[in-house]
Enzyme design. Structure first.
Site, PDB file in Angstrom:
ATOM      1  CE  LYS A 111      25.714  35.578  43.911  1.00  0.00           C
ATOM      2  NZ  LYS A 111      25.662  36.191  42.584  1.00  0.00           N
ATOM      3  CE  LYS A 198      32.417  39.223  48.041  1.00  0.00           C
ATOM      4  NZ  LYS A 198      32.087  38.355  46.905  1.00  0.00           N
ATOM      5  CE  LYS A 201      29.011  44.199  41.339  1.00  0.00           C
ATOM      6  NZ  LYS A 201      28.475  43.006  40.725  1.00  0.00           N
TER       7      LYS A 201
HETATM    8  P1  TYM Z   1      31.174  40.595  40.453  1.00  0.00           P
HETATM    9  O1  TYM Z   1      30.236  41.344  39.589  1.00  0.00           O
HETATM   10  O2  TYM Z   1      30.671  40.092  41.751  1.00  0.00           O
HETATM   11  O3  TYM Z   1      32.466  41.441  40.805  1.00  0.00           O
HETATM   12  C1  TYM Z   1      33.193  42.098  39.810  1.00  0.00           C
HETATM   13  C2  TYM Z   1      34.682  42.059  40.093  1.00  0.00           C
HETATM   14  O4  TYM Z   1      34.996  42.725  41.326  1.00  0.00           O
HETATM   15  C3  TYM Z   1      35.719  41.856  42.164  1.00  0.00           C
HETATM   16  N1  TYM Z   1      35.304  42.107  43.550  1.00  0.00           N
HETATM   17  C4  TYM Z   1      36.136  42.449  44.546  1.00  0.00           C
HETATM   18  N2  TYM Z   1      37.477  42.620  44.582  1.00  0.00           N
HETATM   19  C5  TYM Z   1      38.030  42.983  45.764  1.00  0.00           C
HETATM   20  N3  TYM Z   1      37.308  43.165  46.909  1.00  0.00           N
HETATM   21  C6  TYM Z   1      35.967  43.001  46.917  1.00  0.00           C
HETATM   22  N4  TYM Z   1      35.268  43.189  48.035  1.00  0.00           N
HETATM   23  C7  TYM Z   1      35.329  42.626  45.689  1.00  0.00           C
HETATM   24  N5  TYM Z   1      34.039  42.374  45.341  1.00  0.00           N
HETATM   25  C8  TYM Z   1      34.044  42.065  44.044  1.00  0.00           C
HETATM   26  C9  TYM Z   1      35.342  40.456  41.732  1.00  0.00           C
HETATM   27  O5  TYM Z   1      36.303  39.513  42.106  1.00  0.00           O
HETATM   28  C10 TYM Z   1      35.233  40.633  40.242  1.00  0.00           C
HETATM   29  O6  TYM Z   1      36.508  40.570  39.648  1.00  0.00           O
HETATM   30  N6  TYM Z   1      31.344  36.017  38.499  1.00  0.00           N
HETATM   31  C11 TYM Z   1      31.825  37.374  38.317  1.00  0.00           C
HETATM   32  C12 TYM Z   1      31.426  38.002  36.988  1.00  0.00           C
HETATM   33  C13 TYM Z   1      31.894  37.274  35.769  1.00  0.00           C
HETATM   34  C14 TYM Z   1      33.225  37.195  35.286  1.00  0.00           C
HETATM   35  C15 TYM Z   1      33.163  36.463  34.068  1.00  0.00           C
HETATM   36  C16 TYM Z   1      34.448  37.660  35.779  1.00  0.00           C
HETATM   37  C17 TYM Z   1      31.107  36.637  34.858  1.00  0.00           C
HETATM   38  N7  TYM Z   1      31.855  36.143  33.837  1.00  0.00           N
HETATM   39  C18 TYM Z   1      34.301  36.178  33.344  1.00  0.00           C
HETATM   40  C19 TYM Z   1      35.599  37.367  35.044  1.00  0.00           C
HETATM   41  C20 TYM Z   1      35.506  36.632  33.837  1.00  0.00           C
HETATM   42  C21 TYM Z   1      31.245  38.212  39.425  1.00  0.00           C
HETATM   43  O7  TYM Z   1      30.284  37.863  40.044  1.00  0.00           O
HETATM   44  O8  TYM Z   1      31.831  39.405  39.605  1.00  0.00           O
END
Ligand code: TYM
Length: 331
Positions: A111, A198, A201
């Site tokens: 990032k 991957k 978003k």
């Molecule tokens: P974020 O917002 O990027 O993504 C949210 C969730 O979706 C999953 N994910 C995917 N799973 C399968 N294939 C994909 N292409 C894909 N893209 C995203 C992510 O693994 C995630 O579970 N750092 C985290 C947010 C966060 C968090 C937390 C998660 C902040 N605090 C505490 C769990 C516990 C994040 O950026 O997710």
């Protein structure tokens, strides 16, 4: 009772990767564990956000949680910034987190694009705030704590575990050691336009992701354009990442086994798979989108859910935060 915590950043548009990799499992787990699902808006601001959009996205994501089947009567849905304990614990963990551990986080390297001069301290500290999000819900004395996420969160979960262990070593057993829950299938849904990347978003390309709120026409167009690989027969073959990805999505929406799916497509080709997959997705997302529209009809309902969620999350997290403060000598 055991606990579950997870969260999503309110940036960009939620897509089927978020659903298959994470939310689907939240829905399945919520009845067995005391569950907390957070909209992590404090994580969102580690990179620049438009204030109005951030506020609106936060509501959109909350409504999508419910539309996907997270039940606010069973689970706690809340906004991270409504619960100050998250940033308080983050600060305390900052003071025991070695910079070296954070330097090794691949997400920061990606990032920040190597531009440390212009990246925020918040972006560097992102994984510590995530550790705080999780560890606050481990209760005192500690209970099993599961974190259902996609595969890309593995390293962050490792860090949360390492920080909890370090805290316990330094100050005595206080924090639960969280367990990642990463699904066997669909933990890494790939981009439709490029199955080596991957699904994300933040990707701008129009044919990259199926968004949860995409119209039937968009879904059909995107699946029709999805990149596939040479070869004819429809098999779960990891050597054919484009096909493998489409089959994984098909599997997630139909709930069928690999064998059933391969048998179903015996003697058929890519065109059949794409046509069927598109229709299955359209059918699958229609009720979700209808629930979403219903929820958005009544803003006071959503604000109520979030207010009650925040209250419950504040009460719950206060227990661990107080124990941490005592252990450290702050109280
Ligand atoms: P974020 O917002 O990027 O993504 C949210 C969730 O979706 C999953 N994910 C995917 N799973 C399968 N294939 C994909 N292409 C894909 N893209 C995203 C992510 O693994 C995630 O579970 N750092 C985290 C947010 C966060 C968090 C937390 C998660 C902040 N605090 C505490 C769990 C516990 C994040 O950026 O997710």
């Amino acid at each position: 009772k055991s606990r579950v915590l997870s969260g999503i950043m309110p940036t960009g548009d939620l897509h089927i990767g978020n659903y298959i990799g994470a939310i689907k499992n939240w829905v399945a787990m919520q009845y067995e564990h005391d569950s907390f699902f957070c909209i992590v808006n404090m994580h969102a601001i580690t990179t620049p956000q438009d204030p109005k959009e951030l506020y609106e996205k936060t509501r959109e994501v909350a409504a999508l949680y419910i539309a996907c089947g997270v039940d606010p009567k069973v689970s706690t849905i809340f906004v991270q910034s409504h619960v100050p304990a998250h940033t308080e614990l983050c600060w305390i963990l900052n003071c025991i987190a070695p910079m070296g551990w954070l330097e090794r986080m691949t997400q920061f390297k990606e990032k920040s694009k190597g531009d440390r001069e212009r990246s925020s301290v918040g972006l560097f500290d992102y994984p510590v705030l995530q550790a705080a999000d999780i560890l606050l819900y481990g209760n005192v004395p500690p209970v099993p704590l599961y974190v259902p996420v996609g595969e890309d969160q593995k390293q962050h979960l490792e860090l949360a575990r390492d920080l909890a262990e370090r805290f316990n070593r330094l100050f005595g057993d206080t924090l639960a050691i969280p367990e990642p829950y990463i699904p066997k299938y669909g933990a890494r849904v790939m981009g439709l336009d490029d199955p080596t990347k991957k699904m994300s978003k933040s990707e701008k390309s129009r044919y990259h992701a199926i968004r949860l709120l995409d119209s039937p026409d968009d879904i059909r167009k995107k699946i029709a354009r999805a990149v596939t690989d040479p070869g004819r027969d429809i098999k779960f073959d990891p050597e054919r990442p484009g096909l493998y990805n489409l089959l994984t999505i098909y599997q997630a929406v139909t709930g069928q086994s690999e064998e059933e799916i391969e048998a179903h497509f015996e003697g058929k080709g890519y065109a059949d798979l794409k046509r069927e997959l598109a229709e299955r997705l359209v059918e699958y997302l229609a009720p979700l989108q209808e629930r979403y529209r219903d929820i958005r009809q009544d803003p006071s309902y959503l604000e109520n859910v979030l207010a009650q969620g925040a209250e419950r999350a504040r009460e719950t997290s206060a227990v661990v935060l107080n124990a941490v403060k005592k252990a450290v000598g702050l109280e």
